[in-house]
Scaffold this active site. Sequence first.
Site, PDB file in Angstrom:
ATOM      1  N   ASP B 151       9.964  -7.291 -44.358  1.00  0.00           N
ATOM      2  CA  ASP B 151      10.176  -8.401 -43.484  1.00  0.00           C
ATOM      3  C   ASP B 151      11.633  -8.332 -42.967  1.00  0.00           C
ATOM      4  OD1 ASP B 151       9.173 -10.964 -42.345  1.00  0.00           O
ATOM      5  OD2 ASP B 151      10.077 -11.955 -43.851  1.00  0.00           O
ATOM      6  N   HIS B 158      16.406 -18.316 -34.938  1.00  0.00           N
ATOM      7  CA  HIS B 158      16.288 -18.626 -36.491  1.00  0.00           C
ATOM      8  C   HIS B 158      17.215 -18.505 -37.441  1.00  0.00           C
ATOM      9  CE1 HIS B 158      14.094 -18.948 -40.498  1.00  0.00           C
ATOM     10  NE2 HIS B 158      14.443 -17.506 -40.706  1.00  0.00           N
ATOM     11  N   GLU B 225       6.573 -19.681 -42.481  1.00  0.00           N
ATOM     12  CA  GLU B 225       7.354 -18.908 -41.313  1.00  0.00           C
ATOM     13  C   GLU B 225       6.064 -18.326 -40.493  1.00  0.00           C
ATOM     14  OE1 GLU B 225      10.226 -16.333 -43.639  1.00  0.00           O
ATOM     15  OE2 GLU B 225      11.440 -17.829 -43.363  1.00  0.00           O
ATOM     16  N   GLU B 227       5.251 -15.721 -37.961  1.00  0.00           N
ATOM     17  CA  GLU B 227       5.875 -14.468 -37.715  1.00  0.00           C
ATOM     18  C   GLU B 227       4.867 -13.519 -36.892  1.00  0.00           C
ATOM     19  OE1 GLU B 227       7.883 -12.124 -40.716  1.00  0.00           O
ATOM     20  OE2 GLU B 227       8.521 -14.157 -41.642  1.00  0.00           O
ATOM     21  N   ASP B 259       4.640 -16.022 -43.337  1.00  0.00           N
ATOM     22  CA  ASP B 259       5.399 -15.762 -44.614  1.00  0.00           C
ATOM     23  C   ASP B 259       5.627 -16.885 -45.425  1.00  0.00           C
ATOM     24  OD1 ASP B 259       6.331 -13.750 -46.285  1.00  0.00           O
ATOM     25  OD2 ASP B 259       8.292 -14.002 -45.483  1.00  0.00           O
ATOM     26  N   ARG B 263      11.676 -22.594 -50.519  1.00  0.00           N
ATOM     27  CA  ARG B 263      13.208 -22.461 -50.065  1.00  0.00           C
ATOM     28  C   ARG B 263      13.945 -22.897 -51.094  1.00  0.00           C
ATOM     29  NH1 ARG B 263      12.874 -19.907 -45.561  1.00  0.00           N
ATOM     30  NH2 ARG B 263      11.391 -20.950 -44.013  1.00  0.00           N
ATOM     31  N   GLN B 266      14.066 -19.589 -53.630  1.00  0.00           N
ATOM     32  CA  GLN B 266      14.879 -18.681 -52.750  1.00  0.00           C
ATOM     33  C   GLN B 266      16.345 -18.879 -52.775  1.00  0.00           C
ATOM     34  OE1 GLN B 266      13.224 -18.354 -48.770  1.00  0.00           O
ATOM     35  NE2 GLN B 266      15.269 -16.874 -48.079  1.00  0.00           N
ATOM     36  N   TYR B 270      18.750 -15.885 -54.305  1.00  0.00           N
ATOM     37  CA  TYR B 270      18.625 -14.998 -53.595  1.00  0.00           C
ATOM     38  C   TYR B 270      20.212 -14.209 -53.652  1.00  0.00           C
ATOM     39  CZ  TYR B 270      21.435 -16.951 -49.652  1.00  0.00           C
ATOM     40  OH  TYR B 270      22.398 -17.631 -48.833  1.00  0.00           O
ATOM     41  N   LYS B 279       9.489 -15.774 -52.186  1.00  0.00           N
ATOM     42  CA  LYS B 279       8.431 -15.036 -50.970  1.00  0.00           C
ATOM     43  C   LYS B 279       7.384 -14.454 -51.434  1.00  0.00           C
ATOM     44  CE  LYS B 279      11.617 -15.523 -47.319  1.00  0.00           C
ATOM     45  NZ  LYS B 279      11.297 -15.854 -46.062  1.00  0.00           N
ATOM     46  N   THR B 283       1.624 -13.886 -48.771  1.00  0.00           N
ATOM     47  CA  THR B 283       2.043 -13.688 -47.481  1.00  0.00           C
ATOM     48  C   THR B 283       0.540 -13.473 -46.535  1.00  0.00           C
ATOM     49  OG1 THR B 283       3.872 -12.472 -47.628  1.00  0.00           O
ATOM     50  CG2 THR B 283       3.011 -12.194 -45.803  1.00  0.00           C
ATOM     51  N   GLU B 390      13.621 -25.556 -40.551  1.00  0.00           N
ATOM     52  CA  GLU B 390      14.322 -25.829 -39.163  1.00  0.00           C
ATOM     53  C   GLU B 390      13.816 -27.041 -38.416  1.00  0.00           C
ATOM     54  OE1 GLU B 390      13.378 -21.789 -38.104  1.00  0.00           O
ATOM     55  OE2 GLU B 390      14.709 -21.820 -36.806  1.00  0.00           O
TER      56      GLU B 390
END
Lengths: 442, 442
Positions: B151, B158, B225, B227, B259, B263, B266, B270, B279, B283, B390
């Site tokens: 990914d 973004h 997400e 994508e 994806d 949050r 993560q 991370y 994640k 997917t 976002e």
Amino acid sequence: MSEQNPLDLPEGDPFGPHNLPYGVFSPAGSADPAAGSASGSAAGSAAGSAAGAAGGSAPVAEGRRVGVRLGSYVLDAGAAAAALGSPYVSLLAQPTLNPLLAAGRRTWSDVRRALTTWVTVPAHRDAIRPLLHPLSDVTLHLPFDVADYVDFYASEHHASNLGRMFRPDAPAPLTPNWKHLPIGYHGRSGTVVVSGTDVVRPTGQRKTPADATPVFGPSAKLDIEAEVGFVVGAPSTLGTPVPLADFREHVFGLCLLNDWSARDIQAWEYVPLGPFLGKSFATSVSAWVTPLEALDAARVAPPERTEPLLPYLDDSAESASDGPGGYDLRITVTLNGEVVSNPPFSTVYWTAAQQLAHMTVNGASLRTGDFYGSGTVSGPSPDQFGSLIELTWNGRDPLELPSGKRTFLEDGDVVTLSAWAPGPGGTRVGLGEVTGRVAASR
Amino acid sequence: MSEQNPLDLPEGDPFGPHNLPYGVFSPAGSADPAAGSASGSAAGSAAGSAAGAAGGSAPVAEGRRVGVRLGSYVLDAGAAAAALGSPYVSLLAQPTLNPLLAAGRRTWSDVRRALTTWVTVPAHRDAIRPLLHPLSDVTLHLPFDVADYVDFYASEHHASNLGRMFRPDAPAPLTPNWKHLPIGYHGRSGTVVVSGTDVVRPTGQRKTPADATPVFGPSAKLDIEAEVGFVVGAPSTLGTPVPLADFREHVFGLCLLNDWSARDIQAWEYVPLGPFLGKSFATSVSAWVTPLEALDAARVAPPERTEPLLPYLDDSAESASDGPGGYDLRITVTLNGEVVSNPPFSTVYWTAAQQLAHMTVNGASLRTGDFYGSGTVSGPSPDQFGSLIELTWNGRDPLELPSGKRTFLEDGDVVTLSAWAPGPGGTRVGLGEVTGRVAASR
């Protein structure tokens, strides 16, 4: 075939009938277009190609078959099963370990018991002897099709050393999450290669604070990472975590692992999404997978936990698992034949069972062939560090070796990891070595 | 079979003969133990199970076969090849796209040309009509066996938005490396699922600065997400980079990709090695892979580069590639049927060709079935953001929807991504949608 009776192994051979690791080999003279040109040696070195890691989409060469190592011989396991009329021929007469891995824990035990009988009961000697191939005559391949590859960061000494080097101004060498969860990330399964495969020095971007813009070229900080890798056999269901206590229902065995790393590429790329090209060019694994059942005598309690753990990771209660989660594996790292380190796996903070429970706690499923590494194994003392970046403190203190001064790896260098574990009755259980030579960038 | 002649597609159908995306389906009534219980709909929703992603180790159900979408029908491509005496039957009468993917660019073109003939030349109508299945009658599966999944993080808008939210004190929203290389990381290929598969809310650790110790439970910040994913067909050699100009020799096509991201999980895990459990739980990909050849009219120049690029990434020279590297894909994100965003793929900074060149510049090899995502696609304006973090600015500004107020996803929510691209002669090329419903944690 040797004149010596190959079943009369030397007393104390670390690859005796108490061990019986599994691999995949091609006998001498068998055509295998996917295999490398080098052949194996009695020391266990091997050659293969990336095609061996290509999973379901790779053409599987007909010469490949499951083998079990006995001393400096390989037993053709499928042929032995056929010769003795065993029902396990369908699991063993295969070009990869995956069917055996998928069969599950009860079958793993049954097959191991059968193999033990075949190689120890005198009545089977005449049937078994013709099926033994000298290691020096065979080509060894990647033993299983790698599904997902995950790398952890489970050694407190390693993580602390890197924290001290790279975050000298941080309040502590470990990040705040480190003692609460086994930190890990996904690596590239398509570039997992078998021991003996040359490792081409990676090229890429790097940028130190002194550089105005990124510099491009072959990595100047190619390093090793001495690790232990765990091989998943039985799959799990998407959406359902695997508890600590089910570790041995899913994990078949372990092997040595060198997770080659380009420190300069990694340093420039890894914020904020982690290592990528600094790791993905090659990961070398041993040609031999040691079943967990061969390592029962090596099980030890992991280091004392200094932070309370959430229940899904808490292995302090008897009921949480079926025995101690650590393994007493004594690793040796050699560079061009010289011993540079002896990392003790028993010092690793997070156990493989904790890693599995963490990896699936979000519902991620396991597949047959999933493979996860411990992260670099480093003990507390400098002669136990499992990477050159620690052994030379990021190049500040070069190693003085007969082959020359070393900070990081040079083209032509050969790195070999070997290990043994305490076995039953004072024996040693040998792990298959993992070796690789650094080739110049193309 | 419909009474209406299915080859007389409505004028301007985005899945007309100018498109011809590939998928894998089981006809109505075929036994497929690995398939989910839901069946596809004319809108392209589909159901499958994790077993579809299990690569070489999964039992492949006999009912599966390659299909090509035509309007609201699926053509049984292998049966069509057999009926018309085509040599491509060996590539198309398969339970996965992998053999076609592995065949390489010239064959991809030849097969596409043959298919175009079969579905447009009146003489073939009687042979083709019986091989068309209404989409509403079939089960759609994961179209290819995923090898490695990577990914990227290629949208400047973004990455800037996330930088502003999470590193408000940093000198700039983007990290210093962002304009020099396409940042990416490996994800979990075993949990790539086909559109229509429920996504179980992940459970895990999270810790905000306000928490003294980590908290455990279902994610409270489950996000999407939006994508675009690229599917690798032709493999490459370990140790040898793939140059920019060879992008279309290796990449077969693209599809939409959600994806899903937790949050809160993560954010805590991370640092320093990147996203992992936040994640890896799921997917979702479209059931339809659109060949790059269907998207030639959609090729556009990527955004102007504001930093000079190293030669291996520099696509400004004519010779570096065979045409502009961007794709004008107009994505729509709906939540419970309401449009919440329209991310424009043409605004993504790094192209798929640059991502491929970067991913292999260290010598990492490609395998058939490798799959890489663009990262969340966000345009410059707030109604073009491709994630809820976002769109709601990390929960500060909830969305007011008919189904209720939303910051992050609630159990039962259904997220659907759809898209189209400009096609030849003023047509539209439809991309297969990707949809998924959030199920409660187990």
